[in-house]
Write an enzyme that holds these catalytic residues in place. Sequence first.
Site, PDB file in Angstrom:
ATOM      1  N   CYS A   1      43.997  37.398  27.861  1.00 22.36           N
ATOM      2  CA  CYS A   1      45.444  37.292  28.031  1.00 22.36           C
ATOM      3  C   CYS A   1      46.049  36.228  27.127  1.00 22.36           C
ATOM      4  CB  CYS A   1      45.772  36.999  29.482  1.00 22.36           C
ATOM      5  SG  CYS A   1      44.978  35.513  30.098  1.00 22.36           S
TER       6      CYS A   1
ATOM      7  N   GLU B   1      49.928  36.253  36.957  1.00 24.56           N
ATOM      8  CA  GLU B   1      49.526  35.896  35.585  1.00 24.56           C
ATOM      9  C   GLU B   1      49.491  37.184  34.787  1.00 24.56           C
ATOM     10  OE1 GLU B   1      47.669  35.882  32.532  1.00 24.56           O
ATOM     11  OE2 GLU B   1      45.864  34.907  33.311  1.00 24.56           O
TER      12      GLU B   1
ATOM     13  N   LYS C   1      40.806  43.121  45.604  1.00 20.13           N
ATOM     14  CA  LYS C   1      40.610  44.397  44.919  1.00 20.13           C
ATOM     15  C   LYS C   1      40.171  44.136  43.489  1.00 20.13           C
ATOM     16  CE  LYS C   1      42.910  48.299  42.768  1.00 20.13           C
ATOM     17  NZ  LYS C   1      42.107  48.033  41.558  1.00 20.13           N
TER      18      LYS C   1
ATOM     19  N   GLU D   1      51.677  43.312  23.710  1.00 23.57           N
ATOM     20  CA  GLU D   1      50.313  42.858  23.962  1.00 23.57           C
ATOM     21  C   GLU D   1      49.340  44.021  23.770  1.00 23.57           C
ATOM     22  OE1 GLU D   1      47.962  40.006  27.069  1.00 23.57           O
ATOM     23  OE2 GLU D   1      49.349  41.458  27.919  1.00 23.57           O
TER      24      GLU D   1
END
Length: 506
Positions: free
Chosen positions: A304, A270, A195, A402
């Site tokens: 990231c 992750e 996906k 983040e």
Amino acid sequence: MASQSKTKPAKEVKAAKAVGAPRKFKMYINGEFVEGHRRAFFPVYDPSTEQVIAEVPDADEQDVNRAVAAARAAFDSGPWPQTTAQDRGRILFRLAERVRKEAASLANLECRNSGKPITEAEYDIADVATCFEYYGGMATKVLGQVNPVPDNALSLSLREPIGVAAQIIPWNFPLLMAAWKLAPAIAAGCTCVLKPAEQTPLTVLEFASYLTDAGLPPGVVNIVTGFGETVGAPLVRHPDVDKVAFTGSGEVGKAIVKAAADTLKRVTLELGGKSPNIFFADADFEAAIDGALFGVFVNQGEVCSAGSRILVEKKIYPKFVEAMSAKAKTIRLGPPLERETKMGPLVSKDQFDRVRAYQEIGKKEAKTAAGGGRLASQSKGYYVEPTIFYDVDNSARIAREEIFGPVATVIPFDSEANAIKIANDTQFGLAAAVWSRDIFKAFRVVKALRAGIVWVNHMQPTYVEAPWGGYKQSGFGRELGPNGIDEYLETKQVHINLNEQPIGWY
């Protein structure tokens, strides 16, 4: 490399007017390009113009079931189980060759869909080909072993593919993240349902057109487009899926672990980070400034492992902030297809609003050295200025959460021990960097840092040959390198009795 977007259900997506007719894509299931059973589509945007450039199928659970059934059949009874490791390697090499041949058009499409500068998109596509080449070689390097046992017997450990893998990827490196997951899975002999992120599905769908020509049997790779609630969730909980590989936000990662627990699926995650980039006074100053800027502003900060917490020793702190801010103001923002552009727009309106909100939070929590707003010279597009906040306390929201955008927080420290304490004071543990000419000090810090990737006198180099993954709430499991293929393998013990005599139990 993780994204921080929160997916929306299809019913919340509003149609938008496009300049010209947007291209209509189809999904890829069981070796064919198909529409969803509802024949519904959703728009895909160019973030530099805010215009619709494509429409892709808005799939649902029924389409997920069809894709998983194709993957299950291909793994259990199709030609794939009889395909040799050498044949799987050749398929991966052919895919790499095709990616290199189509590199210019893929980079252009990646650039238009994601907003990243064309030069960065070209590097990404080259890395895609390298990833397929690496795992093409790894396909024949999956080795078992002979176990010494205290009987007249032969004990073997065999490595076998885990089965059907559900793979969910983010929007910040669209085709590269697909390669990170598809290549090791194919090399191991698994089948996949992938996906792509709803914001950036186009290069992945374009890539699907190469699969049949490369010799991949139907059902081995399936690509289903849609949203987290309508595609991702049913894919994760599907009983015929054996493994889930996810790159994205921590919130979604936690939900995946809970959903996968019902069927005890193997899961690798992750989930991003808030990486410390540590600069000691004895570092090469000019290299350090460049490393600080690149570490947080490359790919618009949508990385990231971005070095968004910049820790600077107090001896050089004022000079460092001044030099970094001066250079940040010279970074060229603009249309992604222009080669002079160093930063393009953020990927979507949602991400733009998120980053703008954090810029306003930062103005209240710290001092502003550069940026702090949107790019005034662009009337269209999701452009945000490279922003630097300084005198930041590590307890501030901009230092702990983040942001996933071009926002840097500069934090002073006064000793090696203090730097380590601040660096590790986070829920994340994906990456970190240390800058110093003192190799002994650098390695002391490397050993003390709780992070899965640590760079010394550099920031962000990523190699397919080396493992990628994090500690703590940055996830678990590893991608890339030999570890990457291990995540798609099971271990089977085989015992062969070599004793001709009966066991003698009776």
